[in-house]
Design an enzyme around this catalytic site. Structure first.
Site, PDB file in Angstrom:
ATOM      1  N   ASP A 188       0.831  -1.208   0.000  1.00 29.91           N
ATOM      2  CA  ASP A 188       0.000   0.000   0.000  1.00 29.91           C
ATOM      3  C   ASP A 188       0.867   1.260   0.000  1.00 29.91           C
ATOM      4  O   ASP A 188       2.100   1.160   0.104  1.00 29.91           O
ATOM      5  CB  ASP A 188      -0.922  -0.056   1.232  1.00 29.91           C
ATOM      6  CG  ASP A 188      -2.292   0.491   0.918  1.00 29.91           C
ATOM      7  OD1 ASP A 188      -2.387   1.358   0.021  1.00 29.91           O
ATOM      8  OD2 ASP A 188      -3.263   0.082   1.576  1.00 29.91           O
ATOM      9  N   ASP A 220     -10.968   2.525  -2.846  1.00 29.65           N
ATOM     10  CA  ASP A 220     -11.386   1.299  -2.144  1.00 29.65           C
ATOM     11  C   ASP A 220     -12.837   0.999  -2.481  1.00 29.65           C
ATOM     12  O   ASP A 220     -13.695   1.873  -2.408  1.00 29.65           O
ATOM     13  CB  ASP A 220     -11.305   1.503  -0.631  1.00 29.65           C
ATOM     14  CG  ASP A 220      -9.871   1.498  -0.138  1.00 29.65           C
ATOM     15  OD1 ASP A 220      -8.949   1.502  -0.969  1.00 29.65           O
ATOM     16  OD2 ASP A 220      -9.685   1.484   1.084  1.00 29.65           O
TER      17      ASP A 220
HETATM   18  C1  GLA Z   1      -6.070   1.042   1.813  1.00 26.05           C
HETATM   19  C2  GLA Z   1      -6.222   0.019   0.685  1.00 26.05           C
HETATM   20  C3  GLA Z   1      -7.233  -1.046   1.068  1.00 26.05           C
HETATM   21  C4  GLA Z   1      -6.818  -1.726   2.353  1.00 26.05           C
HETATM   22  C5  GLA Z   1      -6.636  -0.683   3.434  1.00 26.05           C
HETATM   23  C6  GLA Z   1      -6.041  -1.286   4.693  1.00 26.05           C
HETATM   24  O1  GLA Z   1      -7.219   1.790   1.995  1.00 26.05           O
HETATM   25  O2  GLA Z   1      -6.604   0.653  -0.504  1.00 26.05           O
HETATM   26  O3  GLA Z   1      -7.360  -1.999   0.033  1.00 26.05           O
HETATM   27  O4  GLA Z   1      -5.664  -2.462   2.146  1.00 26.05           O
HETATM   28  O5  GLA Z   1      -5.751   0.358   3.018  1.00 26.05           O
HETATM   29  O6  GLA Z   1      -5.761  -0.334   5.648  1.00 26.05           O
END
Ligand code: GLA
Length: 448
Positions: free
Chosen positions: A166, A223
């Protein structure tokens, strides 16, 4: 082998070679087709209180239970193989002396080698989340900044097969330098690990030319949430960038629109079909996020539909695109195998009704399209896959009546048989439920 088969195979190989040359990128030999698997984040978030929420907390037992279910419920048999731990698995600090990352001692009491062995013994692969910056996105544990080599080695020691990296908390970090650097450390370990990068998601103007050289997949959208509007937003996001996105994806490197949310609370049956069909059209990784123990049987059948997975995993690896959008109506097309013996592709086609069509937004809508408008050029025609029950009816009818009846044929989600011939100048008629899709495969016909 008959001469035609030989020619057709040769044409397919040549086309594939040309395609590979045009999109050549990271060559760690992994993810030749989009990865399939399971990840907890959208469904289980960052629940860490295992006393109050023993079934939902991010813990060894959640992953062991899911590994068991991936196998016993038939998911692994159709290709779902990566079981990936997302955020919130770590101790909040590195080891005081060695500076290594550590899994939370209470929730992963037997450590990650134990869990990784458990997953591997089930015939599955093990994935793990990390962050390129100072902290993970839930602000939970330490990020990789300053520790790329150490963390890559630690991951290799845990026999990780897939790294989701990430990009939160990246002040003063240049992602165009950091992601390739971490990737190089992964490679140095000698352990093959699929490299999933959130890199472009954190940039205004991502350099996909560079990203595809270093990552097996990359997140390009927000997300996802368990709601139809979120699925629709992700589709629209892809549509807006598709010229760029389709150029860079191919075997070994894929656009990642985030997880499949089917099997949770908020997607209707039709919207579930829609998410699956579009993810298959755009050659997306199929990473479920759900509780496999409570997925309804109808949704489980969708998730395990081999015809849809086959489209997603098509060996050509050419991502599809939205070729028509007007009001509520969208048409998404992906070139797939097989080629016919003069080199014409087959196509997977998804007809989408977003469900805002006046005067009746929530009604099924009938759509008619002349196939040439979708780019179909094989004058010999295309066979369409429809349901077996309707096949009998169709055989008894004359060709022009068959076309009239197209609207009642089932699609790739039904049981199948190749039937019916459609030429580029023919009209194809289909009726689509609101927030839904019909999904067909048009197989290009050979010259005899
Ligand atoms: C980000 C990513 C998600 C997930 C969260 C975890 O938002 O885009 O897919 O992995 O972090 O904290």
């Amino acid at each position: 082998m008959p001469r035609e088969d030989c020619c057709s195979m040769l044409l397919a190989l040549v086309a594939r070679f040309l395609w590979l040359c045009s999109v050549a990128g990271l060559e760690n030999g992994l993810a030749r087709t989009p990865p399939l698997g399971w990840m907890p984040f959208e469904r289980f978030r960052c629940v860490t209180d295992c006393v109050k929420f023993p079934r939902d907390c991010i813990s060894e037992s959640l992953f062991m239970r899911t590994a068991d279910l991936l196998v016993s419920e038939g998911y692994s048999a159709v290709g779902y193989e990566y079981l990936i731990i997302d955020d919130c698995w770590m101790e909040r600090q590195r080891h005081e002396i060695t500076k290594e990352l550590m899994p939370d001692r209470e929730r992963f009491p037997r450590g990650l080698n134990f869990l990784s062995d458990y997953i591997h013994n089930k015939g599955l692969k093990f994935g793990l989340y990390h962050d390129i910056g100072e902290r993970t996105c839930m602000h939970f544990g330490p990020g990789a900044n300053g520790y790329y080599a150490l963390d890559a080695k630690t991951f290799a020691n845990w026999n990780v097969d897939y790294v989701k990296l990430d990009g939160c908390f990246i002040k003063n970090i240049n992602l165009d330098i950091a992601y390739p650097a971490f990737g190089r450390e992964l490679n140095k370990t000698g352990r093959p690990m699929v490299y999933s990068c959130s890199w472009p998601y954190y940039q205004k103007h991502p350099n996909y030319e560079l990203i595809k050289k270093h990552c097996n997949l990359w997140r390009f959208a927000d997300d996802i949430r368990d709601a139809f509007d979120s699925v629709g937003k992700t589709m629209y996001n892809y549509y807006k960038q598709q010229k760029n996105l389709t150029k860079h994806a191919g075997p070994g490197h894929w656009n990642d629109p985030d997880m499949l949310v089917l099997g949770n609370y908020r997607l209707s049956y039709d919207a579930s079909r829609l998410q699956l069909a579009i993810w298959a059209i755009i050659a997306a990784p199929l990473i479920m996020t759900n509780d496999l123990q409570t997925v309804r049987p109808a949704i489980k059948t969708l998730l395990q539909n081999r015809a849809i997975i086959e489209v997603d995993q098509d060996p050509l690896g050419i991502p599809g695109r939205c070729v028509y959008i007007a009001g509520s109506f969208q048409i998404w097309v992906r070139p797939v195998m097989p080629f016919n013996n003069i080199g014409a592709h087959s196509y997977a086609v998804a007809f989408v009704n977003i469900g805002n069509y006046e005067p009746c937004p929530l009604c099924p809508q009938t759509y008619e399209v002349v196939l040439k408008r979708l780019g179909f050029e094989n004058d010999l025609g295309y066979k369409v896959i429809v349901s077996i029950s309707l096949a009998i009816l169709k055989y008894t009818l004359h060709f022009y009546i068959q076309i009239l009846f197209t609207q009642i044929f089932e699609d790739l989600f039904g049981s199948m048989e190749d039937l019916g011939l459609f030429k580029p100048k023919d009209k194809f008629i289909t009726r689509v439920n609101p927030s839904g899709v019909t999904f067909f495969k048009f197989t290009s016909v050979d010259m005899y």
